[in-house]
Design an enzyme around this catalytic site. Structure first.
Site, PDB file in Angstrom:
ATOM      1  N   LYS A 171     -13.987  -4.042   1.984  1.00 51.02           N
ATOM      2  CA  LYS A 171     -14.645  -2.806   1.855  1.00 51.02           C
ATOM      3  C   LYS A 171     -16.329  -2.986   1.918  1.00 51.02           C
ATOM      4  O   LYS A 171     -16.889  -2.187   2.504  1.00 51.02           O
ATOM      5  CB  LYS A 171     -14.383  -2.090   0.356  1.00 51.02           C
ATOM      6  CG  LYS A 171     -13.150  -1.571   0.218  1.00 51.02           C
ATOM      7  CD  LYS A 171     -13.111  -0.775  -1.267  1.00 51.02           C
ATOM      8  CE  LYS A 171     -11.838  -0.546  -1.517  1.00 51.02           C
ATOM      9  NZ  LYS A 171     -11.534   0.201  -2.834  1.00 51.02           N
TER      10      LYS A 171
ATOM     11  N   SER B 140       0.789  -1.181  -0.138  1.00 49.23           N
ATOM     12  CA  SER B 140       0.001  -0.130   0.100  1.00 49.23           C
ATOM     13  C   SER B 140       0.782   1.117   0.021  1.00 49.23           C
ATOM     14  O   SER B 140       1.785   1.429   0.843  1.00 49.23           O
ATOM     15  CB  SER B 140      -0.915   0.074   1.240  1.00 49.23           C
ATOM     16  OG  SER B 140      -1.456   1.331   1.398  1.00 49.23           O
TER      17      SER B 140
ATOM     18  N   GLY C  36     -16.554  -3.463 -16.667  1.00 48.56           N
ATOM     19  CA  GLY C  36     -16.476  -4.043 -15.070  1.00 48.56           C
ATOM     20  C   GLY C  36     -17.808  -3.808 -14.485  1.00 48.56           C
ATOM     21  O   GLY C  36     -18.241  -2.662 -14.489  1.00 48.56           O
TER      22      GLY C  36
ATOM     23  N   ASP D 297     -13.589   6.814  -3.227  1.00 45.91           N
ATOM     24  CA  ASP D 297     -13.204   6.159  -4.592  1.00 45.91           C
ATOM     25  C   ASP D 297     -13.726   7.020  -5.845  1.00 45.91           C
ATOM     26  O   ASP D 297     -13.009   7.265  -6.669  1.00 45.91           O
ATOM     27  CB  ASP D 297     -13.674   4.669  -4.664  1.00 45.91           C
ATOM     28  CG  ASP D 297     -12.739   3.911  -3.819  1.00 45.91           C
ATOM     29  OD1 ASP D 297     -11.441   4.278  -3.314  1.00 45.91           O
ATOM     30  OD2 ASP D 297     -13.148   2.828  -3.469  1.00 45.91           O
TER      31      ASP D 297
HETATM   32  P1  ATR Z   1     -13.772  -5.523  -7.727  1.00 45.11           P
HETATM   33  O1  ATR Z   1     -14.290  -5.285  -6.431  1.00 45.11           O
HETATM   34  O2  ATR Z   1     -12.264  -5.155  -7.828  1.00 45.11           O
HETATM   35  O3  ATR Z   1     -14.507  -4.781  -8.729  1.00 45.11           O
HETATM   36  P2  ATR Z   1     -15.034  -8.078  -8.319  1.00 45.11           P
HETATM   37  O4  ATR Z   1     -16.341  -7.964  -7.586  1.00 45.11           O
HETATM   38  O5  ATR Z   1     -14.430  -9.630  -7.948  1.00 45.11           O
HETATM   39  O6  ATR Z   1     -13.855  -7.291  -7.797  1.00 45.11           O
HETATM   40  O7  ATR Z   1     -15.111  -7.864  -9.833  1.00 45.11           O
HETATM   41  C1  ATR Z   1     -14.086  -8.024 -10.793  1.00 45.11           C
HETATM   42  C2  ATR Z   1     -14.439  -7.394 -11.981  1.00 45.11           C
HETATM   43  O8  ATR Z   1     -13.550  -7.747 -13.120  1.00 45.11           O
HETATM   44  C3  ATR Z   1     -15.698  -8.062 -12.689  1.00 45.11           C
HETATM   45  O9  ATR Z   1     -16.414  -7.168 -13.507  1.00 45.11           O
HETATM   46  C4  ATR Z   1     -15.285  -9.199 -13.520  1.00 45.11           C
HETATM   47  O10 ATR Z   1     -16.062  -9.676 -14.442  1.00 45.11           O
HETATM   48  P3  ATR Z   1     -17.248 -10.774 -14.128  1.00 45.11           P
HETATM   49  O11 ATR Z   1     -18.312 -10.026 -13.463  1.00 45.11           O
HETATM   50  O12 ATR Z   1     -17.783 -11.356 -15.333  1.00 45.11           O
HETATM   51  O13 ATR Z   1     -16.450 -11.935 -13.375  1.00 45.11           O
HETATM   52  C5  ATR Z   1     -14.127  -8.397 -13.971  1.00 45.11           C
HETATM   53  N1  ATR Z   1     -12.996  -9.457 -14.650  1.00 45.11           N
HETATM   54  C6  ATR Z   1     -11.877 -10.120 -14.172  1.00 45.11           C
HETATM   55  N2  ATR Z   1     -11.044 -10.621 -14.760  1.00 45.11           N
HETATM   56  C7  ATR Z   1     -11.526 -10.199 -15.973  1.00 45.11           C
HETATM   57  C8  ATR Z   1     -11.066 -10.315 -17.404  1.00 45.11           C
HETATM   58  N3  ATR Z   1      -9.668 -11.242 -17.553  1.00 45.11           N
HETATM   59  N4  ATR Z   1     -11.595  -9.970 -18.404  1.00 45.11           N
HETATM   60  C9  ATR Z   1     -12.645  -9.254 -18.080  1.00 45.11           C
HETATM   61  N5  ATR Z   1     -13.237  -8.848 -16.965  1.00 45.11           N
HETATM   62  C10 ATR Z   1     -12.697  -9.457 -16.032  1.00 45.11           C
END
Ligand code: ATR
Length: 265
Positions: free
Chosen positions: A66, A15, A127, A102
């Site tokens: 979080k 961090s 995402g 954020d």
């Molecule tokens: P965070 O709190 O960091 O957003 P999360 O709730 O696990 O973590 O969400 C991760 C996001 O990254 C999601 O939108 C995930 O897509 P899915 O909902 O389809 O799982 C996305 N994600 C992770 N790896 C990915 C990849 N290789 N390509 C595209 N999207 C990805």
């Protein structure tokens, strides 16, 4: 007595928050300390309670706590409520107040540091996890023409869009194939060195591609740049969300520019 602050996470050693808040404290002449605390994955609430007992006045919260911080807070800001997650806690005499800085950090970086006007613009948010959810309300407050959420799992994007209603819609990666003014990567793909399967047609020479991850060039930024877009990583967002938390705790707003510049070198 010196006021104590901390960031809780797991892992936490990487961090930059202690360095950022120490710089803010020096700059604004605040008598405070700020440390990084590794909370056990099943011991976040206990760690926070112990910190409060030891004189803690406030804390930042990062992955994976979080949502738990959201449940721990007795009072929430409206932006934390909409985000469903808390990254900033303030320990008041009457209990724990939870906020989420954020989204404000992202918007401050886009508008103040990168000179980007969001009003009337088309924003593609890539995402649909917690990181994406946390920034939607502050983005909408800038009155973009629309925010489109594209996600690998389309149903998650649809559920998220439904939480916010007007001005937000969901689509698949395949369906996002028209140009956007701003494309924000809020997926976890960059952490794994992966590229979300975006169409190159979302990028033009007028597009700003923003990756919430910081510290290294990501496949997303590489891809965007190779299709003509301007790019920015999430370091400015990190410093701006910290400044927002610092202001909540101390009532004084630090100057972020020298801190961002110092972290870049
Ligand atoms: P965070 O709190 O960091 O957003 P999360 O709730 O696990 O973590 O969400 C991760 C996001 O990254 C999601 O939108 C995930 O897509 P899915 O909902 O389809 O799982 C996305 N994600 C992770 N790896 C990915 C990849 N290789 N390509 C595209 N999207 C990805």
């Amino acid at each position: 007595m010196t006021d104590r602050y901390a960031v809780f996470g797991h892992p936490i050693a990487h961090s930059k928050s202690p360095q950022i808040h120490a710089a803010f404290a020096r700059q604004t002449v605040q008598d405070m300390t700020y440390e990084a605390i590794l909370a056990p994955k099943d011991g976040f609430a206990d760690s926070v309670a112990a910190f409060i007992t030891a004189g803690g006045r406030g804390a930042n919260v990062t992955v994976p706590f979080k949502e738990e911080a959201f449940r721990l807070a007795g009072r929430l800001s409206s932006r934390a409520e909409r985000a469903g997650a808390v990254n900033t806690l303030r320990f008041d005499a009457d209990g724990i107040f939870g906020d989420n800085t954020d989204g404000a950090g992202l918007v401050a970086d886009l508008t103040r540091n990168l000179g980007c006007v969001l009003a009337g613009k088309r924003v593609l948010l890539v995402g649909a996890g917690g990181a994406a959810r946390g920034v939607i309300e502050p983005l909408l407050a800038q009155q973009p023409a629309e925010v489109v959420i594209a996600n690998r799992t389309v149903s998650r994007a649809q559920d998220l869009a439904a939480l916010f209603g007007r001005g937000v819609r969901a689509c698949s990666f395949d369906a996002a194939d028209a140009p956007f003014d701003i494309v924000i990567n809020a997926t976890a793909a960059s952490l794994a060195g992966e590229l979300p399967p975006l169409s190159p047609r979302v990028f033009t020479a007028d597009t700003l591609a923003y990756d919430m991850m910081y510290g290294r060039d990501t496949p997303f930024l590489d891809f965007a740049r190779s299709h003509g877009a301007a790019t920015a990583d999430g370091l400015g967002m990190l410093v701006e969300q910290a400044a927002e938390a610092f202001t909540l705790w101390r009532g004084v707003r630090p100057d972020t520019a020298p801190v961002i510049a110092a972290l870049r070198t």
